[in-house]
Design an enzyme around this catalytic site. Structure first.
Site, short mmCIF file in Angstrom:
data_model
loop_
_atom_site.label_atom_id
_atom_site.label_comp_id
_atom_site.label_asym_id
_atom_site.label_seq_id
_atom_site.Cartn_x
_atom_site.Cartn_y
_atom_site.Cartn_z
N GLY A 72 0.82 -1.21 0.00
CA GLY A 72 0.00 0.00 0.00
C GLY A 72 0.85 1.26 0.00
O GLY A 72 0.54 2.24 -0.69
N THR A 73 1.93 1.24 0.76
CA THR A 73 2.79 2.42 0.85
C THR A 73 3.35 2.78 -0.52
O THR A 73 3.31 3.94 -0.94
CB THR A 73 3.94 2.15 1.85
OG1 THR A 73 3.37 1.85 3.13
CG2 THR A 73 4.86 3.35 1.96
N ASN A 152 -8.06 4.04 8.72
CA ASN A 152 -7.54 2.87 9.42
C ASN A 152 -7.68 2.93 10.94
O ASN A 152 -7.76 1.91 11.60
CB ASN A 152 -6.07 2.65 9.05
CG ASN A 152 -5.25 3.91 9.08
OD1 ASN A 152 -5.56 4.88 8.39
ND2 ASN A 152 -4.22 3.93 9.89
N SER A 200 -3.64 -3.18 -0.70
CA SER A 200 -2.52 -3.92 -0.13
C SER A 200 -2.93 -5.33 0.26
O SER A 200 -4.02 -5.54 0.80
CB SER A 200 -2.01 -3.17 1.11
OG SER A 200 -1.06 -3.96 1.79
N GLY A 201 -2.05 -6.31 0.00
CA GLY A 201 -2.37 -7.71 0.25
C GLY A 201 -2.62 -8.05 1.71
O GLY A 201 -3.60 -8.71 2.04
N HIS A 202 -1.76 -7.56 2.60
CA HIS A 202 -1.83 -8.05 3.98
C HIS A 202 -2.97 -7.45 4.80
O HIS A 202 -3.19 -7.85 5.93
CB HIS A 202 -0.48 -7.85 4.69
CG HIS A 202 -0.15 -6.45 5.08
ND1 HIS A 202 -0.25 -6.01 6.38
CD2 HIS A 202 0.29 -5.39 4.36
CE1 HIS A 202 0.14 -4.74 6.43
NE2 HIS A 202 0.46 -4.34 5.22
N THR A 238 11.59 -7.12 -10.95
CA THR A 238 11.04 -8.46 -11.19
C THR A 238 9.82 -8.68 -10.30
O THR A 238 9.88 -8.43 -9.10
CB THR A 238 12.12 -9.52 -10.90
OG1 THR A 238 13.23 -9.27 -11.76
CG2 THR A 238 11.60 -10.93 -11.12
N CYS A 326 1.97 2.28 12.88
CA CYS A 326 3.20 2.97 12.52
C CYS A 326 3.52 4.10 13.49
O CYS A 326 4.62 4.61 13.52
CB CYS A 326 3.09 3.54 11.11
SG CYS A 326 2.25 2.43 9.99
C1 LIG Z 1 -1.63 -0.34 6.03
C2 LIG Z 1 -2.02 0.86 5.29
C3 LIG Z 1 -1.19 1.39 4.30
C4 LIG Z 1 0.18 0.82 3.99
O1 LIG Z 1 0.11 -0.43 3.34
P1 LIG Z 1 1.39 -1.38 3.38
O2 LIG Z 1 1.02 -2.50 2.46
O3 LIG Z 1 1.54 -1.82 4.80
O4 LIG Z 1 2.55 -0.61 2.89
C5 LIG Z 1 -1.62 2.50 3.61
N1 LIG Z 1 -2.81 3.06 3.87
C6 LIG Z 1 -3.65 2.57 4.80
C7 LIG Z 1 -4.97 3.22 5.02
C8 LIG Z 1 -3.27 1.46 5.55
O5 LIG Z 1 -4.10 1.00 6.49
#
Ligand SMILES: *Cc1c(COP(=O)(O)O)cnc(C)c1O
Length: 389
Positions: A72-73, A152, A200-202, A238, A326
């Site tokens: 996501g970052t 979040n 973002s996947g996680h 890659t 964070c």
């Molecule tokens: C977790 C999060 C991100 C960052 O995503 P990562 O995959 O951990 O880099 C960005 N924006 C929001 C709103 C998030 O909750």
């Protein structure tokens, strides 16, 4: 001891079937997706299939609109820096909100040093961005509006359809950080006039270290990661094939289960909050009561410090946080709650419970049994509580 994980907005457990699907791509199917021989082609097929799953979840127009990133970052960085670089000749003004994730906020802060002007729009007590302020802030130098879909920390769902139509009307690109909302609440790229979207996947039961940026066809963007011609020339490096396979399957499963999961989580969350308010006095719900992520419950416990509640819950096997993973550890008050105008005394005692698809009623009942004595003990020790009485 029972273990209860309620920090799903920080990260989720990768679903077992997702792990299973990823495994062959670490071993038998190890080709580079850019190679033209059969080893590479097998990897390419898997990447293409994953891309298609995201197209389907988002209802995008074509696979070329999906760019895989490291999370996501990176997706947020690519969206914002990429548009700024591409539209230098048009303007240098960005509009965002004061409650964005630091992936957006710190990117904007960096760009302010690089001759960009950034407007940080305020939010109300629920965390809703002020639409009038967005409208007023737009000038002929404005090139991008970036506002998150769902927050979040408190879970508030922003009026992004309205923001999208403001952006469209004024000919400004609209990016939304949908990392918390993708696969959890419905989203309509076209109706919401979204030009760029980060996921973002996680955060959706997929692996860490992989994500994607949706870039609407025709949107001008300059790559930020330079190297080979990967990802349609928009992101060199890659491809993380196992991660991408995991992300693809996580999206596919989310799409299937979104309605059931969100109903179950909403019920569980509301049952949880009802339990808290019936057992503990002087609590407040942070965020909007209904326009909120189904899994998110941010509660302020007056007279207390969130950190001590979290440590005490941790000793009982319960994993929660004060908000952003964070910023925890920094002991700074949450920028989100501060922007919402929450009294600093109450900001300090706020705890975010973010439920996940694995949580059960038994988990919630366990927390409801453990939490009230912790709060009582801490309040008995709190000098603020004495004064408050
Ligand atoms: C977790 C999060 C991100 C960052 O995503 P990562 O995959 O951990 O880099 C960005 N924006 C929001 C709103 C998030 O909750």
């Amino acid at each position: 001891m029972r273990k209860v994980y309620m920090d799903n907005n920080a990260t989720t457990r990768t679903r077992p079937e997702v792990v299973e699907a990823m495994l062959p791509y670490f071993s038998e199917i190890y080709g580079n997706a850019s190679s033209i021989h059969q080893f590479g082609r097998s990897a390419r097929t898997a990447v293409d299939q994953a891309r298609q799953s995201i197209v389907s979840l988002l209802d995008a127009s074509s696979p070329e609109e999906i760019i895989f990133t490291s999370g996501g970052t990176e997706a947020d960085n690519l969206a914002i820096k990429g548009v700024v670089a591409a539209l230098r000749s048009k303007g240098n003004h960005i509009i965002t909100s004061s409650i964005e994730h630091h992936a957006v906020l710190n990117t904007c802060k960096f760009l302010e040093k690089e001759r960009c002007r950034v407007t940080y729009v305020n939010v109300d007590g629920y965390g809703f961005v002020n639409l009038e302020e967005i409208k007023r802030a737009i000038t002929d130098k404005t090139i991008l509006i970036t506002i998150m879909h769902a927050n979040n920390e408190v879970g508030t769902i922003e009026p992004i359809e309205e923001i999208g139509s403001i952006a469209k009307e004024r000919g400004v690109y609209f990016h939304t950080d949908a990392v918390q909302s993708t696969g959890k609440i419905p989203l309509d790229l076209k109706k919401m006039n979204i030009d760029l979207l980060s996921l973002s996947g996680h955060k959706l039961y997929g692996p860490k270290g992989v994500g994607a940026l949706y870039i609407r066809k025709g949107t001008k963007i300059t790559p930020q990661m330079l190297g080979g011609h990967h990802e349609m020339g928009k992101r060199a490096g890659t491809e993380n094939v196992p991660g991408i396979v995991g992300l693809g399957l996580a999206c596919e499963l989310a799409q299937k289960e979104i309605a059931v999961d969100s109903k179950k989580l909403t019920e569980l969350r509301d049952y949880f909050y009802k339990g808290i308010t019936s057992k503990i006095e002087d609590v407040r719900l942070n965020g909007h009561p209904t326009s909120r992520l189904p899994n998110t419950l941010n509660v302020g416990f007056k007279y207390l410090e969130g950190e001590s509640i979290i440590l005490n819950l941790d000793m009982e096997g319960i994993g929660v946080s004060t908000g952003s993973a964070c910023t925890s550890g920094s002991l700074e008050p949450s920028h989100v709650l501060t922007a919402m105008g929450v009294d600093p005394a109450e900001t300090q005692g706020s705890v975010r419970f973010s439920l996940g698809r694995d949580n059960t009623k038994e988990d919630v009942d366990y927390v409801l049994a453990v939490l009230p004595p912790i709060i009582k003990r801490l309040r008995d020790m709190s000098p603020l509580f004495e004064k408050g009485k």
